[in-house]
Design an enzyme around this catalytic site. Structure first.
Site, PDB file in Angstrom:
ATOM      1  N   GLU A 108      15.715 -15.836  -0.699  1.00 59.37           N
ATOM      2  CA  GLU A 108      14.643 -16.387  -1.518  1.00 59.37           C
ATOM      3  C   GLU A 108      13.469 -16.648  -0.583  1.00 59.37           C
ATOM      4  OE1 GLU A 108      16.537 -19.088  -4.972  1.00 59.37           O
ATOM      5  OE2 GLU A 108      16.885 -19.867  -2.971  1.00 59.37           O
ATOM      6  N   ASP A 160      19.799 -18.649   0.933  1.00 62.61           N
ATOM      7  CA  ASP A 160      19.229 -19.618   0.013  1.00 62.61           C
ATOM      8  C   ASP A 160      17.967 -20.213   0.647  1.00 62.61           C
ATOM      9  OD1 ASP A 160      19.622 -21.286  -2.418  1.00 62.61           O
ATOM     10  OD2 ASP A 160      19.678 -22.894  -0.930  1.00 62.61           O
TER      11      ASP A 160
END
Ligand code: CA
Length: 665
Positions: free
Chosen positions: A376, A347
């Protein structure tokens, strides 16, 4: 006694005699512990504790009978040891007991913490638990194996929230909202069609990517009847499974065993398991389990001494500091070995530094190089760590075999994530062809892509297609059905929305790279038009399994796409070089139409040449195609790999908002 140990002994005597708090000018001067026995090493005859708390003047170990209630039955002083650690060995069998650490800094006792390396806890993760890990293994665990995987481009990801998967009344599963739902077979919806793990097998995805399943804060594990929902991006204990997903969060063994049962069951169905890891921030700041060991150390701090906040959640961790880096590496290695986890989705990976990510990759390679790592490649807000050091997508070429999500193809296909009303290529918007082509070539360098025209990036950012995740929707923002509806041209019909949907996922599954879908998209799920449903009720988030029956056409089409990709290696090219050599775009001279040929049995495909045409226009288009005996296998929203028809003409009509795929033997 060796000289080093003698020195440490004298040093500790001196310090404890003065009861001083060691002072360091900078966090980089903090001593680094290089052992692998932090916090607890359990044997039936003894438990050895070692906690890293370099700035403490005193450290206590508190022992409890219970994971949540009652006071400590014993409080013991820990002894200063080397490299910033404090140790104590208790020579009795502590199995079944719980503990916390408490440190004193500047004459003040901090709150108790179960530590940060903690691997088992009581309810809500407040106290660490002493268990025998051998008792957490389900039957046959020693024979559990990762399903086969050759190349990362063979992966097809399916992102799912543990609770969404089973909680619906029509899921047919007994263990609603639990890890154990993934072990139930033969489950069916109201119409008798397969749900759960049988459904995943039928669909054909290769990897299940679980939304946060480590211990997070937002769901009170003592009040599960309230059915509170959260995605779980609020970490408490990184190395412990979430209690609310277990059948008994009070018993520390249960959640561990049930997580393993889930992994084992998915593996038995040929599906690998990926964890969403959120090392970039913690739910609490001052009182996080990390901060109560070494205040400030694990976090980045702004020049004005405030907490930096690239996560947008109140703080950001500092992966570049030696002990945070060590923690992250050991944590993923732990999940990959103790729980047999097959991959990690980071994340807000753009918060972490490149060096740490590459060290994580190297550590996992030693276990099994087929473990997949991606993230990400961005942050939620600015970070004080220089961008050139961080694992953002523009630096992806410096990441070893670590993939990043492609927001370029995502938003080119469906329109802006931020402005729900803006449509994308699949809904008939002009001038997005180059961004779609960027997705088709897997984010690599290709002579026929004009990178200056991309919506976000201005250059290829990966070395190989193994480093790019192609997708059109995920848990964030609106799901695909809602987004396409919200952004639809005023006169677009419901039938057209289905066309837009199929075209979007066709591009995802036929593009080079690693395709990713959000659970339930294959059933035409919707979230009643809501954005970011991180704390919305089950009625919004759950997978309604009866949609499999009402939207059978969508399910069959998605399944067809997955079978196409699985059977045809041409869509799974592993290298940039092979794409450059075998993927050629055709100039069809029609706006919003993209076409390319995959040639010469590329990547060992049984088909010689494959012609793919995406029509983003809401009307049929007539195009000129190369001469040949073309077999049509995908056309006008239907996939049939045995062949829909044979095309001999060089004039070909592509249906509105759809894809046609043809091949010659
Ligand atoms: Ca929890």
């Amino acid at each position: 006694m060796k000289i080093h140990s003698l020195y440490m002994f004298l040093f500790s005597v001196l310090l404890s005699a003065c009861n001083t708090t060691p002072k360091y000018a900078t966090f980089d001067e903090y001593p680094v512990y290089d052992g692998n026995d932090l916090e607890l090493t359990y044997f039936p005859q003894s438990s050895a504790f070692r906690v890293w708390a370099p700035t403490a003047s005193e450290v206590k170990l508190l022992l409890y009978d219970n994971g949540t209630e009652g006071g400590a039955y014993k409080t013991l002083d820990m002894n200063r040891s080397d490299q910033g650690t404090w140790t104590l060995t208790v020579n009795e069998n502590l199995k079944g007991k719980f503990y916390t650490f408490q440190i004193k800094i500047n004459e003040e006792w901090m709150d108790e913490t179960p530590g940060m390396w903690v691997k088992a806890t009581g309810v809500n993760g407040k106290r660490a638990a002493i268990i025998d890990f051998a008792e957490t293994n389900p039957e046959g665990w020693e024979n559990d194996k990762r399903p086969m995987l050759e190349n990362f481009t063979d992966i097809m990801l399916y992102e799912v929230h543990v609770r969404d998967f089973s909680v619906s009344p029509n899921s047919g599963m007994k263990n609603k909202g639990k890890f154990l739902a993934f072990t139930e077979r033969g489950t069916k919806n109201s119409a008798g069609e397969a749900t759960g793990i049988d459904h995943l097998k039928e669909l054909g995805v290769t990897h299940v990517h679980l939304l946060p399943s480590f211990d997070f804060a937002s769901v009170d594990e003592t009040k599960l009847k309230e059915n509170k929902y959260n995605w779980g991006y609020d970490p408490v204990n990184y190395n412990v499974p979430e209690g609310s997903y277990s059948t008994n969060p009070y018993d520390p063994v249960v959640r561990i065993r049930e997580f393993k049962q889930m992994v084992q069951s998915l593996h038995q169905s040929g599906i690998r398991v990926i964890m969403d890891v959120v090392y970039n921030h913690t739910a609490a700041s001052e009182n996080s389990h990390l901060n109560l060991l070494a205040p400030g150390y694990f976090y980045r701090i702004n020049a004005d001494s405030t907490w930096s906040n690239a996560s947008g959640c109140g703080n950001e961790t500092a992966s570049e500091r030696a002990m945070m880096r060590k923690f992250m590496i050991e944590s993923v290695v732990y999940w990959a070995t103790e729980y047999h986890v097959d991959g990690f989705r980071f994340d807000l990976m753009g918060i972490h530094d490149i060096e740490t990510m590459n060290e994580i990759r190297a550590a996992l390679d030693k276990i099994d190089p087929s473990i997949f790592v991606y993230g990400e490649g961005w942050t939620a807000a600015p970070s004080p760590l220089a961008e050139e050091k961080r694992a953002v997508k523009k630096n992806a070429k410096m990441l070893d075999n670590i993939a990043v999500f492609s927001d370029d193809i995502r938003d080119a296909l469906k329109g802006s994530w931020m402005h729900a009303e803006i449509p994308g290529f699949v809904s008939g918007t002009d001038s997005l062809e180059e961004s779609v082509k960027f997705g088709i070539v897997g984010g690599t360098q290709h002579p026929q892509v004009d990178y200056k025209k991309l919506i976000y990036s201005k250059a290829p950012y990966v070395n190989n297609p193994t480093q790019i995740i192609n997708y059109v929707s995920c848990h964030d923002d609106m799901c695909l059905v809602d987004k396409l509806k919200e952004s639809k041209p005023a006169d677009a019909t419901d039938e057209e929305l289905i066309r837009f949907n199929k075209l979007a996922q066709t591009i995802v599954y036929t593009s080079q790279g690693v395709p990713f879908i959000y659970a339930g998209e294959e059933l035409y799920r919707n979230k009643k038009g809501m954005h970011n449903t991180y704390q919305s009720p089950d009625s919004i988030n759950q997978i309604d399994w009866n949609f499999k029956t009402t939207h059978k056409d969508i399910f069959d089409y998605y399944k067809g796409l997955i079978t196409l990709r699985k059977n045809h290696a041409a869509f799974r090219i592993p290298t940039q070089e092979m794409i450059q050599k075998h993927l050629k775009f055709l100039d069809l001279l029609t706006p919003n139409v993209i076409s390319y040929i995959l040639s010469d049995h590329v990547n060992g495909d049984v088909w010689k040449d494959i012609l793919v045409i995406y029509n983003g226009n809401r009307k049929a288009v007539t195009v000129q195609i190369p001469e040949g005996d073309w077999n049509l296998v995908c056309h006008d929203g239907v996939i049939n790999l045995s062949g829909i028809s044979v095309v001999n003409s060089t004039t070909f009509v592509v249906a509105p908002s759809s894809c046609s795929i043809l091949y010659v033997k």
